[in-house]
Design a protein around this motif. Structure first.
Motif, PDB file in Angstrom:
ATOM      1  N   GLU A 517       0.946  -1.225  -0.018  1.00 47.28           N
ATOM      2  CA  GLU A 517       0.040   0.355  -0.399  1.00 47.28           C
ATOM      3  C   GLU A 517       1.036   1.165  -0.292  1.00 47.28           C
ATOM      4  O   GLU A 517       0.757   2.386  -0.553  1.00 47.28           O
ATOM      5  N   THR A 520       2.039   2.071  -3.587  1.00 48.94           N
ATOM      6  CA  THR A 520       1.209   2.838  -4.574  1.00 48.94           C
ATOM      7  C   THR A 520       1.245   3.729  -4.046  1.00 48.94           C
ATOM      8  O   THR A 520       0.945   4.832  -5.521  1.00 48.94           O
ATOM      9  N   SER A 521       1.045   4.662  -2.931  1.00 51.22           N
ATOM     10  CA  SER A 521       1.244   5.959  -2.592  1.00 51.22           C
ATOM     11  C   SER A 521       2.408   6.597  -2.956  1.00 51.22           C
ATOM     12  O   SER A 521       2.150   7.859  -3.743  1.00 51.22           O
TER      13      SER A 521
END
Length: 571
Positions: A517, A520-521
């Motif tokens: 996660e 992804t950012s």
């Protein structure tokens, strides 16, 4: 003030209560003071980061709730902000490191100045190092670091970092006997805050030093200077940056100068004869012609060397009984059915390391039931070694609390930090270190040999360092043979430069349940290469730290745990 709440990482404005003016507490408030405030309905601790800031318009400020005591100085508050960027952490992490372990309301009374009490000592090379500003001193493994520490104390209050707690205590005692006022790391925070030479391990990099005159990092190559927790900061880099900001000299010493240190400062070395004499005698057993199945772990020349009266320490960085098995009849490696994993003998059966496959002790190639250990672990090696020397053998691993009483010991590298002296130290499988799939494997291997050299004593003594290897011409082996660690440094410099890896490039390892996660950012910032998923994580690389660290700072952390390790030592 900055609350001691890691994920919050925001400053808040508060009023100084009126009553504090009359009782004197207001006069004790300064940047770094530790206080408690009411935040979101509960009391939290924190640090003052600015006094008399301009408050936001139209906001009614709440008062401070409690003055706890002294905390980090303004200098350390600013250093914590830099460190939070440098190691992708939060300021609170580092302000915690710089705060006293118990409440301190006032600094201890300062003793008389140390420089008047010192006896001069002949330390030309060390004195020159301090004149250079930032320098690296290459010293033999048997150097006790006292002369360098004393040279630093001639300048005034010195910050002296060592990786080992027992070494710190012995060095502090020696300096005290020479008339130096010494504070024992963070354990004597109040004494350090009053003004004293600080001698300590990694946490002491954040000790209060109002009259800091010099910084010394002893055995700067030691990995214990880097924290294992997140953020994984390095005490050497904190200390050198601290010296730079204060405009005082910093000297790093070690028997295997790291490339990071060599990039920070000029190198000074003793005469070659002195440097070489500080290393023990080295014997190399070339095992290229040995049959690994027939000869096993021990060279035919090793037995006579191990039998005798002196203490013997054998190093094998593999735990357990077996790490690589082969069929004694056909020679095939013992692998899983799909061939992707080796198998171990556990509870009288063959198992893969993850336990996904089990079967009887049978070779699937020829059906034989007799297997041979090609890479035994410490437990099995101890049994074989006991048969070789005809006496009991003790075992040492990182789980061992006391040193076994036996004359002959075998263990992982933990033995090198537990045993204080020995007649013989044998690296049973040096090739395991030389061929390890790690960027710093060669440097780390030579550090282990230097650690062994310290146990054995100088070349003039009776100690012997024995290396079993199939690579006798390797730079690590030659550096130990000649007592010249710079042979490896040159080879490592050229190799790492061509690959663009530390210290000639920046790396950040991102791991943990929330790493996907996070990545992804994170996106694909300019100047940052993403090396793909590695062991459930990602390795980020760039030509320098700024592109990666700035991008990491901009990226929002996910709810799940993410470990961000800057400049990992073992990748």
């Amino acid at each position: 003030m900055l609350p001691d709440v890691i994920r919050l990482n925001r400053e808040f404005d508060y009023l100084v209560p009126v009553g504090w003016e009359s009782d004197g507490r207001a006069d004790r408030l300064e940047v770094g003071s530790m206080v408690r405030v009411v935040l979101a309905g509960r009391r939290v601790a924190g640090w003052i980061t600015a006094i008399n800031p301009e408050p936001p318009p139209g906001i009614e400020l709440a008062p401070l709730a409690h003055l706890t005591g002294m905390g980090p100085s303004n200098e350390l508050v600013e250093l914590a902000e830099w460190a939070a960027w440098r190691w992708a952490g939060k300021r609170a992490h580092f302000l915690r490191a710089a705060s006293p372990g118990r409440v301190v309301t006032t600094a201890a009374a300062r003793s008389s100045p140390t420089r008047r009490q010192l006896q001069p000592q002949r330390t030309e090379m060390f004195n020159k190092a301090f004149e250079l500003g930032t320098a690296v001193v290459s010293v033999p493994p048997d150097d006790d670091s006292f002369a360098l520490a004393l040279a630093a104390c001639q300048l005034g209050d010195a910050l002296i970092l060592v990786p080992d707690a027992s070494h710190a205590r012995s060095l502090a005692r020696a300096l005290k006997r020479s008339g130096v006022t010494v504070a024992a790391g963070m354990n004597e925070w109040a004494k350090a805050a009053a003004g004293a030479t600080v001698v300590g391990t990694r946490p002491a990099a954040w000790a209060p030093m109002p009259r800091l005159a010099a910084v010394v990092v002893i055995d700067e190559h030691d990995e214990r200077f880097k924290t294992q927790s997140t953020p994984s900061w390095h005490a050497r880099d904190v200390a050198v940056e601290r010296a730079r900001r204060r405009g005082v000299p910093s000297v790093m010493s070690g028997s295997v100068p790291s490339l990071e240190a060599l990039r920070l400062g000029a190198l000074l070395r003793p005469e070659r004869s002195i440097e070489r004499a500080g290393w023990p005698k080295v014997k190399v057993f070339d095992r290229r012609s040995d049959d690994p199945v027939k000869r096993g772990l021990f060279s035919e020349h090793l037995g006579p060397l191990l039998r005798g009266n002196g203490k013997v320490v054998c190093i094998l960085n593999r735990k357990g009984r077996s790490r690589l098995l082969a069929c004694a009849q056909c020679g095939e490696l013992v692998r899983s059915i799909d061939g992707n994993s080796t198998m171990l003998i556990i509870d009288d059966e063959l198992r893969t390391p993850d336990g996904s496959e089990r079967r009887p002790i049978v070779c699937i190639s020829c059906g034989a039931t007799s297997l041979k250990n090609l890479r035994v672990g410490v437990v099995r090696a101890a049994e074989e070694l006991a048969a070789l020397v005809s006496e009991p053998v003790g075992e040492i691993t990182d789980k061992t609390s006391d040193i076994p009483p036996q004359r002959v010991l075998i263990g992982t590298e933990a033995a090198l930090y537990r045993v204080r002296s020995a007649e013989v130290v044998v690296f049973l499988d040096l090739d395991q270190e030389l061929t390890a799939v790690r960027q710093r494997a060669w440097e780390q291997a030579l550090v282990l040999l230097a650690r062994a050299a310290r146990i054995l004593g100088p070349r003039s003594g009776s100690g012997q360092l024995v290396l079993q290897t199939r690579q006798p011409e390797h730079e690590v082996v030659q550096a130990a043979l000649r007592g010249n660690p710079l042979l490896l440094a040159v080879a490592e410099r050229d190799r790492r430069k061509s690959l663009g890896i530390a210290p000639y490039g920046a790396q950040v390892l991102v791991k943990g349940a929330g790493s996907a996660e996070f990545m992804t950012s994170f996106g694909e910032p300019e100047g940052v290469r993403i090396m793909g998923s590695q062991r459930d994580g990602w390795l980020l690389r760039a030509s320098e730290h700024a592109p990666i660290l700035d991008a990491v700072k901009r990226t929002r952390l996910p709810p799940s745990r993410v470990r961000i390790e800057v400049d990992p030592l073992r990748v």
